[in-house]
Design a protein around this motif. Structure first.
Motif, mmCIF file in Angstrom:
data_model
loop_
_atom_site.group_PDB
_atom_site.id
_atom_site.type_symbol
_atom_site.label_atom_id
_atom_site.label_comp_id
_atom_site.label_asym_id
_atom_site.label_seq_id
_atom_site.Cartn_x
_atom_site.Cartn_y
_atom_site.Cartn_z
ATOM 1 N N GLU A 111 0.829 -1.206 0.000
ATOM 2 C CA GLU A 111 0.000 0.000 0.000
ATOM 3 C C GLU A 111 0.864 1.256 0.000
ATOM 4 N N ARG A 112 1.981 1.204 0.717
ATOM 5 C CA ARG A 112 2.886 2.355 0.778
ATOM 6 C C ARG A 112 3.503 2.611 -0.601
ATOM 7 N N LYS A 113 3.870 1.530 -1.314
ATOM 8 C CA LYS A 113 4.438 1.687 -2.653
ATOM 9 C C LYS A 113 3.420 2.308 -3.605
ATOM 10 N N VAL A 114 2.181 1.825 -3.537
ATOM 11 C CA VAL A 114 1.121 2.374 -4.384
ATOM 12 C C VAL A 114 0.908 3.843 -4.067
ATOM 13 N N TYR A 115 0.909 4.171 -2.778
ATOM 14 C CA TYR A 115 0.718 5.562 -2.370
ATOM 15 C C TYR A 115 1.861 6.441 -2.887
ATOM 16 N N GLU A 116 3.084 5.977 -2.775
ATOM 17 C CA GLU A 116 4.241 6.757 -3.222
ATOM 18 C C GLU A 116 4.231 6.936 -4.745
ATOM 19 N N GLU A 117 3.816 5.908 -5.494
ATOM 20 C CA GLU A 117 3.697 6.038 -6.946
ATOM 21 C C GLU A 117 2.639 7.078 -7.308
ATOM 22 N N PHE A 118 1.518 7.016 -6.605
ATOM 23 C CA PHE A 118 0.440 7.978 -6.837
ATOM 24 C C PHE A 118 0.918 9.389 -6.513
ATOM 25 N N GLU A 119 1.644 9.522 -5.402
ATOM 26 C CA GLU A 119 2.178 10.818 -4.988
ATOM 27 C C GLU A 119 3.158 11.354 -6.040
ATOM 28 N N ALA A 120 3.987 10.483 -6.610
ATOM 29 C CA ALA A 120 4.949 10.899 -7.639
ATOM 30 C C ALA A 120 4.224 11.386 -8.887
ATOM 31 N N LYS A 121 3.145 10.685 -9.292
ATOM 32 C CA LYS A 121 2.364 11.111 -10.461
ATOM 33 C C LYS A 121 1.741 12.483 -10.229
ATOM 34 N N LEU A 122 1.188 12.685 -9.035
ATOM 35 C CA LEU A 122 0.589 13.982 -8.721
ATOM 36 C C LEU A 122 1.635 15.093 -8.720
ATOM 37 N N LYS A 123 2.820 14.800 -8.190
ATOM 38 C CA LYS A 123 3.884 15.802 -8.176
ATOM 39 C C LYS A 123 4.293 16.167 -9.602
ATOM 40 N N ALA A 124 4.379 15.173 -10.486
ATOM 41 C CA ALA A 124 4.738 15.447 -11.880
ATOM 42 C C ALA A 124 3.678 16.328 -12.544
ATOM 43 N N LYS A 125 2.402 16.037 -12.289
ATOM 44 C CA LYS A 125 1.324 16.856 -12.857
ATOM 45 C C LYS A 125 1.372 18.282 -12.306
ATOM 46 N N ARG A 126 1.637 18.414 -11.017
ATOM 47 C CA ARG A 126 1.753 19.751 -10.418
ATOM 48 C C ARG A 126 2.911 20.523 -11.034
ATOM 49 N N ASP A 127 4.038 19.837 -11.226
ATOM 50 C CA ASP A 127 5.204 20.497 -11.812
ATOM 51 C C ASP A 127 4.903 21.004 -13.216
ATOM 52 N N VAL A 128 4.213 20.196 -14.014
ATOM 53 C CA VAL A 128 3.841 20.611 -15.368
ATOM 54 C C VAL A 128 2.913 21.817 -15.310
ATOM 55 N N ALA A 129 1.948 21.772 -14.402
ATOM 56 C CA ALA A 129 1.000 22.888 -14.276
ATOM 57 C C ALA A 129 1.717 24.163 -13.828
ATOM 58 N N VAL A 130 2.668 24.035 -12.919
ATOM 59 C CA VAL A 130 3.410 25.206 -12.444
ATOM 60 C C VAL A 130 4.249 25.791 -13.579
ATOM 61 N N LYS A 131 4.895 24.925 -14.373
ATOM 62 C CA LYS A 131 5.687 25.413 -15.510
ATOM 63 C C LYS A 131 4.803 26.154 -16.502
ATOM 64 N N ARG A 132 3.633 25.577 -16.794
ATOM 65 C CA ARG A 132 2.700 26.212 -17.729
ATOM 66 C C ARG A 132 2.250 27.568 -17.192
ATOM 67 N N GLN A 133 1.963 27.619 -15.910
ATOM 68 C CA GLN A 133 1.517 28.872 -15.303
ATOM 69 C C GLN A 133 2.628 29.921 -15.346
ATOM 70 N N LYS A 134 3.869 29.507 -15.089
ATOM 71 C CA LYS A 134 4.990 30.447 -15.141
ATOM 72 C C LYS A 134 5.196 30.971 -16.558
ATOM 73 N N LYS A 135 5.059 30.094 -17.557
ATOM 74 C CA LYS A 135 5.188 30.530 -18.947
ATOM 75 C C LYS A 135 4.120 31.558 -19.289
ATOM 76 N N GLU A 136 2.891 31.296 -18.842
ATOM 77 C CA GLU A 136 1.801 32.229 -19.120
ATOM 78 C C GLU A 136 2.045 33.576 -18.443
ATOM 79 N N ILE A 137 2.503 33.535 -17.205
ATOM 80 C CA ILE A 137 2.782 34.780 -16.485
ATOM 81 C C ILE A 137 3.882 35.558 -17.195
ATOM 82 N N ASN A 138 4.934 34.857 -17.617
ATOM 83 C CA ASN A 138 6.027 35.525 -18.336
ATOM 84 C C ASN A 138 5.553 36.097 -19.666
ATOM 85 N N PHE A 139 4.673 35.366 -20.358
ATOM 86 C CA PHE A 139 4.123 35.863 -21.620
ATOM 87 C C PHE A 139 3.395 37.178 -21.403
#
Length: 111
Positions: A19-47
């Motif tokens: 269960e801990r492994k599944v949770y950590e994998e899920f957490e890693a996927k969410l972190k990757a999605k957040r990172d992509v969203a933050v990059k997109r938001q920063k690009k938009e702000i810079n634009f």
């Protein structure tokens, strides 16, 4: 893996290893999605910052494009209404001819 709060660590202690492994994998996927969203938001702000900095240039570009579009619209004659009217007149003439010739069974009169 990541910085976790005391409460989160305490809750993870109750999970099994799988269960801990599944949770950590899920957490890693969410972190990757957040990172992509933050990059997109920063690009938009810079634009938009760049647009604000080059406000006069952007405004002039918009005005030029608007003038070009308006010039094209005035150069092209409006034919759609006339063509539609001519087609309608043609259809009406065909219906009248069919009625007179008796070609259309709907308009035939039984004598």
């Amino acid at each position: 893996m990541s910085k976790r709060s005391k409460k989160e660590n305490e809750l993870l202690e109750f999970l099994s290893e799988d269960e801990r492994k599944v949770y950590e994998e899920f957490e890693a996927k969410l972190k990757a999605k957040r990172d992509v969203a933050v990059k997109r938001q920063k690009k938009e702000i810079n634009f938009w910052k760049e647009v604000d900095e080059r406000e006069d240039e952007v405004y002039q570009h918009i005005l030029e494009k608007r003038k070009e579009r308006n010039a094209q619209q005035t150069a092209q004659p409006v034919q759609s209404q006339n063509v539609n009217h001519e087609q309608q007149v043609h259809v009406e003439n065909v219906n009248v001819q069919e009625r007179e010739n008796g070609a259309n069974p709907f308009f035939r009169q039984e004598q």
